[in-house]
Scaffold this active site. Structure first.
Site, short mmCIF file in Angstrom:
data_model
loop_
_atom_site.label_atom_id
_atom_site.label_comp_id
_atom_site.label_asym_id
_atom_site.label_seq_id
_atom_site.Cartn_x
_atom_site.Cartn_y
_atom_site.Cartn_z
N LYS B 96 0.82 -1.23 0.00
CA LYS B 96 0.00 0.00 0.00
C LYS B 96 0.85 1.26 0.00
CE LYS B 96 -1.07 -2.55 3.04
NZ LYS B 96 -1.53 -3.50 4.07
N LYS B 196 -3.95 3.47 2.23
CA LYS B 196 -5.13 2.88 1.57
C LYS B 196 -6.09 3.96 1.10
CE LYS B 196 -4.68 -1.24 4.46
NZ LYS B 196 -5.05 -1.83 5.76
#
Lengths: 404, 404
Positions: B96, B196
């Site tokens: 991420k 995220k």
């Protein structure tokens, strides 16, 4: 000119929703060029020249390269879909009854004519159930899929249980809000969620079970006494569609269930739908969204239109030669009028029995075919207990819910 | 021989999860042929000849046509991904930080080399967030997307708030269960959910906001007094990532929030993640699933591998030239030690203030840059109130939740 020229059948709630969502969506290379409706005299929100009344005007029009079928009549819908596929026109449909009853044939026709049919809008409105099963869960073994597959009955149950409305008041409100179908019996007797469950079985387990083979009990026989029983035990009543894998067998049915506060489904109210998938890798996943209504279902249909423009088709890649649909023994609560005689010998075990002056109930384990016989020609009601069999073995919830 | 020969980088928790899920999946035309790891001396669950130690052994191997990158180091990961794309090898990553920090460049590289990068496993474990945003919600205008994007901190908060565990006990339990990353500070200080959120912003709104530009406050400063405050008012504390559209502006941040029983996020506990999407057509949709763990994240990576075999790529079709990221005024609760001096003049409005012998709090409205200044070099804690501004205007919940 857009690449995709759509011929639309039907201009009811969902048809108008598609029209609205498509108009607002400028990126999609697709336009509605003809709308075929049944009744020339009905007042409609578009000018009369937008409409045609003979299906052939769409089916025989070679400039139309996408058919969207959103009519009520399942048999006529299947005729239209067959004709469209034969002419190489891809089809988007939201007709759950048509799809569920003809799934084997639809799969065959797609292969013969190499033309796809998509039907996201047929299952749980705005929730992308089929797409998620096809594109994401196709990689893993699903143990169970269950949920609230009908927005209309969930709305009615919410009003009746949480707001103490009468059944008739609640049904009227559902219809006024556009959550109930033209014929409410399909919803309240559990046929609508059964069609959806039949479609889901294909995409989740790779087997086609005709809706006639699936047990369904609706909410129409639920009594005040049943609701009082649920309340006393801190439960709600939810109409659930449920398919569970037991080694080489799939059990599938639609019935009211007692649902406890620990279940995520307990919290899903009004017209919302929910799908709870339990798989080997992902464990438990929950999808919640509006299951009915013009724009939510319109979006599902629009997403299928977009998928067609991207040459998407269902892969249907589950290998299920070893799976068969068979009925199971379930723990149920059956309530009845005190003066009615029911053959309780059909139960394997009875764990509770109560008979009062007006009504009574038993809780026990029974095979589903026997249950069907028991309920036939009776006003008795059944609610599945979501008891030990299903909840503790197969589907142990790992969410923590606070008991308020 | 399989069509896709995978070179895998990293064999930690998720790498092993992919290996297991791929082994059980016989339908997928893909095999792991080489695994590149850093440390030759570490004990591993596979024989030593399954591993290589030089990235070139994968990158220079012309028979390898899919790179799966699952290492911790974001910079090294980006080097690997760039090299792979240059050589025309599609990439699946679950990193991420790497994706969030380099999203602009990754999009560019994909276009230059016509080779896709997929990263479903980078966002919320088993929940197909990116895929659903790309394939389904791309058709509609999203008003808000928010949720619990970090399983580790949700697990810790559950143990601390619901089970009265100490913070250290809860963190240890999270690590023992494999829910916490190698470096827990990324989780507990809110960096992991921020990465995220940065990725989600691209797929939900079409804008790339570098994680450095997004405000994040973690759970590390939450005190017993904060928890007591929440309990008294019937609230829980959840670490939320949230992005809201206000006409032409997007506000995005990660912070602990008070969450009331009416919110579906209130009920999501332990390592579960949840994503709540609010759009013009679908209205509110909720996705819940395991956000961490070997097999759930392994499934997300596996689904990307399957997508690559089907020539899938992200369309990234949101047009967002008119959108910009800007910070908003938010209602927050700030708690502090009584002997600490904070500059409360930075608040626009203060609606509550309490100072006790040891600690105190204020509730008021403040701009996010000012809040950042206020918290700098301080042990003060902030919890967003999810107050009137966000909840009633933008995000009116239509679920009915029972107040127990």
């Amino acid at each position: 000119m857009s690449k995709y020229r759509i011929g639309l059948f039907g201009f009811g709630c969902v048809g108008q929703g598609l029209y609205e969502t498509l108009e607002k969506n400028i990126q999609l290379p697709a336009d509605i060029v003809k709308i075929c409706v049944k009744d020339p005299d009905k007042e409609r929100p578009l000018a009369a020249d937008a409409f045609v009344y003979d299906p052939k005007e769409i089916l025989n029009d070679d400039t139309i390269n996408l058919v969207v079928e959103l009519i009520d009549d399942a048999d006529k819908a299947f005729d239209i879909v067959q004709e469209a596929l034969k002419r190489g026109k891809p089809v988007v449909s939201a007709n759950k009854k048509m799809v569920a009853e003809n799934l084997d044939r639809l799969i065959e026709l797609q292969q013969i004519h190499r033309t796809p049919v998509l039907y996201e809008g047929a299952v749980c409105g705005s929730i992308p159930v089929i797409k998620t099963l096809e594109d994401y869960y196709s990689l893993e073994q699903i143990r169970e899929i269950k949920g609230i597959f009908n927005g209309s009955t969930n709305y009615i149950l919410t009003k009746v249980i949480e707001e103490n409305k009468s059944y008739d008041e609640a049904l009227e409100a559902a219809q006024a809000n556009g959550f109930a179908e033209t014929d409410p019996t399909l919803d309240v007797e559990g046929y609508d969620p059964k069609y959806k469950l039949s479609i889901v079985l294909q995409h989740a387990f790779g087997i086609h079970v005709h809706p006639d083979q699936i047990f369904n009990q609706g909410i129409q026989n639920i009594t005040r006494a049943d609701i009082a029983f649920a309340r006393e035990r801190g439960l709600k009543i939810k109409l659930l569609a449920k398919a569970t894998r037991y080694e080489d067998r799939i059990s599938a049915f639609v019935a009211p269930h007692f649902v406890s506060r620990e279940s995520p489904l307990y919290h899903v109210e009004n017209e919302y739908n929910a799908v709870l998938v339990n798989g080997d890798f992902a464990n438990e996943q929950l999808l919640v969204g509006k299951g009915a209504g013009k724009l939510p279902t319109g979006l599902a249909v629009l997403s299928d239109v977009a998928s067609i423009t991207q040459d998407y088709q269902y892969i249907l890649n589950r290998e299920a030669s070893d799976l068969s649909h068979s009925s199971t023994t379930e723990e149920v609560y059956v309530s009845f009028k005190s003066d009615e005689t029911l053959d309780f010998s059909m139960f394997h075990v009875i764990s509770e029995k109560y008979v009062g002056q007006q009504s009574g109930y038993v809780i026990g384990e029974i095979d589903i075919p026997a249950l069907k016989t028991l309920l036939k020609d009776s006003s008795a009601n059944v609610i599945f207990t979501s008891g030990a069999r299903a909840e503790t073995e197969i589907h142990k919830l790992t969410y923590s819910y606070e008991i308020g």
